[in-house]
Design an enzyme around this catalytic site. Structure first.
Site, PDB file in Angstrom:
ATOM      1  N   GLY A  10      38.606  46.167  59.662  1.00 28.11           N
ATOM      2  CA  GLY A  10      39.572  45.707  58.672  1.00 28.11           C
ATOM      3  C   GLY A  10      39.970  46.674  57.577  1.00 28.11           C
ATOM      4  N   ASN A  11      39.587  47.925  57.695  1.00 34.75           N
ATOM      5  CA  ASN A  11      39.991  48.865  56.643  1.00 34.75           C
ATOM      6  C   ASN A  11      41.511  48.979  56.544  1.00 34.75           C
ATOM      7  OD1 ASN A  11      37.709  49.805  55.357  1.00 34.75           O
ATOM      8  ND2 ASN A  11      37.193  51.160  57.060  1.00 34.75           N
ATOM      9  N   LYS A  12      42.131  49.060  57.717  1.00 34.24           N
ATOM     10  CA  LYS A  12      43.589  49.234  57.694  1.00 34.24           C
ATOM     11  C   LYS A  12      44.270  47.926  57.301  1.00 34.24           C
ATOM     12  CE  LYS A  12      43.139  52.927  60.993  1.00 34.24           C
ATOM     13  NZ  LYS A  12      41.732  52.686  61.340  1.00 34.24           N
ATOM     14  N   CYS A  64      41.618  57.256  66.760  1.00 34.54           N
ATOM     15  CA  CYS A  64      40.747  58.297  66.199  1.00 34.54           C
ATOM     16  C   CYS A  64      40.244  59.141  67.366  1.00 34.54           C
ATOM     17  CB  CYS A  64      39.619  57.709  65.364  1.00 34.54           C
ATOM     18  SG  CYS A  64      38.689  56.429  66.196  1.00 34.54           S
ATOM     19  N   ASP A  76      45.971  49.782  66.088  1.00 32.06           N
ATOM     20  CA  ASP A  76      44.927  50.808  66.065  1.00 32.06           C
ATOM     21  C   ASP A  76      43.925  50.394  67.150  1.00 32.06           C
ATOM     22  OD1 ASP A  76      43.530  53.015  64.841  1.00 32.06           O
ATOM     23  OD2 ASP A  76      42.194  51.559  63.889  1.00 32.06           O
ATOM     24  N   CYS A  94      44.748  45.007  66.365  1.00 35.70           N
ATOM     25  CA  CYS A  94      43.345  45.300  66.704  1.00 35.70           C
ATOM     26  C   CYS A  94      42.678  45.627  65.370  1.00 35.70           C
ATOM     27  CB  CYS A  94      43.269  46.476  67.650  1.00 35.70           C
ATOM     28  SG  CYS A  94      44.085  46.186  69.223  1.00 35.70           S
TER      29      CYS A  94
HETATM   30  C1  LIG Z   1      39.583  51.118  66.595  1.00 36.84           C
HETATM   31  S1  LIG Z   1      39.074  49.508  66.320  1.00 36.84           S
HETATM   32  C2  LIG Z   1      40.094  48.958  65.028  1.00 36.84           C
HETATM   33  C3  LIG Z   1      39.679  49.470  63.677  1.00 36.84           C
HETATM   34  C4  LIG Z   1      40.469  48.821  62.566  1.00 36.84           C
HETATM   35  N1  LIG Z   1      41.891  49.009  62.734  1.00 36.84           N
HETATM   36  C5  LIG Z   1      40.072  49.333  61.194  1.00 36.84           C
HETATM   37  O1  LIG Z   1      40.735  50.183  60.636  1.00 36.84           O
HETATM   38  O2  LIG Z   1      39.070  48.860  60.661  1.00 36.84           O
HETATM   39  C6  LIG Z   1      39.724  48.647  67.678  1.00 36.84           C
HETATM   40  C7  LIG Z   1      39.485  47.150  67.636  1.00 36.84           C
HETATM   41  O3  LIG Z   1      40.276  46.562  68.668  1.00 36.84           O
HETATM   42  C8  LIG Z   1      39.608  45.409  69.103  1.00 36.84           C
HETATM   43  N2  LIG Z   1      40.242  44.999  70.373  1.00 36.84           N
HETATM   44  C9  LIG Z   1      40.072  45.507  71.604  1.00 36.84           C
HETATM   45  N3  LIG Z   1      40.871  44.869  72.483  1.00 36.84           N
HETATM   46  C10 LIG Z   1      41.578  43.960  71.788  1.00 36.84           C
HETATM   47  C11 LIG Z   1      42.573  43.002  72.113  1.00 36.84           C
HETATM   48  N4  LIG Z   1      43.010  42.852  73.377  1.00 36.84           N
HETATM   49  N5  LIG Z   1      43.077  42.221  71.144  1.00 36.84           N
HETATM   50  C12 LIG Z   1      42.643  42.358  69.870  1.00 36.84           C
HETATM   51  N6  LIG Z   1      41.694  43.240  69.495  1.00 36.84           N
HETATM   52  C13 LIG Z   1      41.172  44.029  70.441  1.00 36.84           C
HETATM   53  C14 LIG Z   1      38.176  45.852  69.188  1.00 36.84           C
HETATM   54  O4  LIG Z   1      37.310  44.733  69.156  1.00 36.84           O
HETATM   55  C15 LIG Z   1      38.055  46.711  67.939  1.00 36.84           C
HETATM   56  O5  LIG Z   1      37.561  45.965  66.867  1.00 36.84           O
END
Ligand SMILES: C[S@@+](CC[C@H](N)C(=O)[O-])C[C@H]1O[C@@H](n2cnc3c(N)ncnc32)[C@H](O)[C@@H]1O
Length: 568
Positions: free
Chosen positions: A258-260, A388, A323, A254
């Site tokens: 994209g920071n992680k 978070c 995440d 997820c």
């Molecule tokens: C908390 S954010 C991730 C932040 C990211 N790890 C970062 O550090 O920048 C959760 C992300 O999961 C994505 N998401 C939700 N359901 C998903 C799925 N089934 N498959 C892939 N991504 C999904 C959302 O669109 C969102 O961008």
């Protein structure tokens, strides 16, 4: 529909980017156009404060009948409109019950943010308090409680070089450049004791520099060039804890924005492979831009659901970072983000019903599903899970449910998971004291947003020995060849070719040894964690850097179907 319900509906549409304020307020169904327009505009102005108050008071859990946007418009009039709520019935009576607690929450927010210029009788002047809070935020004081963290992007520079560069850099606060340059204070373990005009190296994460709260980096040349990334300390934990060796094949399930992912790529030193999934195309675009700027060369950004991936297609993946979407209830800096960008891109993610009990149940189910799916990847050894969120329901309870639901993975020992970080998981919530000690929590008192990380490891893996990448064997049959080819072909949005790449690859820990010569930093051992750190790189087995390998693979498998849309 009441005007309030219409205004709430418009607010929802605005958040979903389904129209403009004027367009939506002038629609034929809106009878009191002027009134609704004013209500929407006024609510929007106060929106960051309103959502914060609703979260603090656990409003959604207490009044599930009042949807989030409706609660926002009603709270606006309840607290800030001269004539209060202009309707009768259940809406008014429900909201009135919460007036005292919402006012108290507003004052608590103002005090927590150390807002100046509050009225002499703040209890009875919520409008003035809210205006003071907004003014405070507008003037750049958003992040008073937390330090500013700068992750040195070791794909573009080194910690030593970044430190040196900052020592030549004029301090900018709230967009205004001062005449002084930064002093470097070495490693710090108590962020509350930071000296003025001084930045430090973080004690737990050596690639992190710690600056005073009001520092503004938007004009900074290192920031502009992608040499540094502004990232909260706790948000750096997952990639740091996962610590894939160079050459490893990883998935960020997820990933956007994209920071992680970019941190993970730095851990790999651009050797290995990362498939970054996200469901949200717009956020994935941000990921591509961000990781391109950061010089990442081995990321395939894939638009699709991680849950729909076929694990058999990823036979070499050993590390998965998860995440997933969460309530965002740990993000104390959310208020700033909203003011900065009004209804910001990630508004949904960050502000939607952080405490709504039904939503929490659904989120926890989704989070558990993600981790359980990750555990099905045939070669996966480590899975990091983070949120978070401050809710045990999304954290310890999810981990406990996963431990109970399968027998192949266990929690990695504390020694492997930021051993010197004192704040561990909460006992109870299904986790034994021993297991709670293996997971990590972070909170504003630690100088970070609220955060949670757990690291699952396949049973039988020696966690003290950094795993090497799975050897890339030849496909044995047609099906396997197809599966490998599908995995390897360049998915839509691969950033590999489009970027300027700085070829310098840096070993953070090696670089740290040089930092003391830059200034009076303490000995390297004191701030380089012994375990849970990016372990010395294992040799990359089959770890050809992404771009060139992809070209070779494309030629080799040119008879096979090229996946051009979703690869999942
Ligand atoms: C908390 S954010 C991730 C932040 C990211 N790890 C970062 O550090 O920048 C959760 C992300 O999961 C994505 N998401 C939700 N359901 C998903 C799925 N089934 N498959 C892939 N991504 C999904 C959302 O669109 C969102 O961008």
């Amino acid at each position: 529909m009441e005007d309030y319900e219409i205004a709430a509906d418009i607010l929802g549409k605005l958040r979903a980017k389904k129209g403009s304020i004027k367009g939506l307020c002038l629609a034929p169904r809106v009878k009191n156009k002027k009134k609704v327009y004013a209500l929407v505009c006024e609510t929007l102005k106060m929106y960051p404060i309103l959502t914060n108050l609703l979260d603090r008071t656990d409003f959604s859990a207490r009044e599930p009948r009042v949807a989030r946007d409706l609660a926002a418009v009603l709270t606006h009039d309840l607290l800030f409109a001269k004539r209060g709520i202009l309707c009768g019935g259940w809406m008014k009576s429900t909201m009135t019950r919460h007036r005292t607690v919402l006012r108290a929450a507003l004052l608590a927010l103002a005090r927590e943010r150390r807002v100046e210029g509050l009225p002499s009788d703040p209890d009875n002047a919520p409008g003035a308090v809210a205006r003071a809070v907004l003014k405070h935020l507008d003037s750049g004081n958003q992040d008073v409680p937390l330090p500013r963290y700068v992750r040195v992007n070791t794909l573009r520079t080194t910690v030593a070089k970044a430190v040196k560069e900052f020592q030549r850099t004029k301090i900018v606060r709230k967009g205004v450049e001062t005449q002084t340059v930064w002093k470097y204070g070495g490693a710090i373990d108590d962020w509350k004791s930071m000296a003025p005009d001084t930045f430090y190296q973080d004690l737990h994460l050596p690639e992190l520099l710690v600056f005073p709260p009001s520092t503004d980096f938007h004009l900074d040349t290192q920031y502009k060039s992608g040499s540094i990334v502004l990232q909260d300390k706790a948000s750096c934990f997952p990639a740091f804890i996962l610590a894939p060796p160079t050459g490893a094949h990883c998935i960020d399930g997820c990933a956007a924005p994209g920071n992680k992912t970019s941190h993970l790529c730095a851990k790999l030193r651009n050797q290995g492979y990362i498939t970054a999934f996200d469901l949200d195309a717009r956020r994935l675009e941000t990921l591509k831009k961000m990781t391109t700027r950061a010089g990442c060369r081995v990321i395939d950004a894939v638009h699709g659901s991680f849950l729909e991936t076929d694990p058999a297609r990823f036979p070499q993946v050993t590390h998965i970072l998860l995440d997933p979407s969460c309530s965002g209830s740990g993000i104390v800096a959310r208020l700033d983000a909203l003011v900065d960008t009004q209804l910001a891109e990630n508004l949904d993610e960050a502000t939607a019903a952080a405490n709504d009990p039904d939503r929490l149940v659904k989120l926890a189910e989704f989070q558990q599903q993600c981790v359980m799916h990750a555990m099905k990847f045939p070669s996966v050894q480590f899975v990091s899970y983070s949120t978070c969120s401050i809710h045990a329901q999304e954290n310890e309870q999810v981990v406990a449910a996963i431990l109970a639901a399968q027998n192949d993975f266990e929690l990695a020992p504390r020694d492997r998971v930021l051993p010197t970080w004192p704040h561990r998981g909460d006992e109870g919530h299904g986790l034994s004291a021993e297991d709670a000690n293996k997971v990590v929590r972070a909170a504003p008192d630690d100088g970070t947003n609220g955060f949670f990380v757990a690291l699952f490891v396949r049973k039988g893996i020696d966690v003290d020995v950094p795993p090497t990448a799975v050897k890339e064997g030849k496909p044995k049959n047609r099906a396997e060849r197809r599966a490998m080819a599908a995995w390897r072909v360049e998915p839509v949005g691969s950033v590999g070719d489009a970027m300027e790449v700085d070829d310098e690859e840096v070993d953070v820990e090696r670089e740290l040894m040089r930092v003391p010569s830059v200034s009076k930093a303490p000995a390297k051992q004191s701030h380089v964690p012994t375990a849970g750190s990016s372990a010395p790189a294992a040799p990359a087995v089959g770890g050809i850097a992404g771009a060139s390998r992809k070209k070779k693979i494309k030629r080799k498998h040119k008879h096979l179907p090229i996946v051009t849309k979703k690869t999942v």
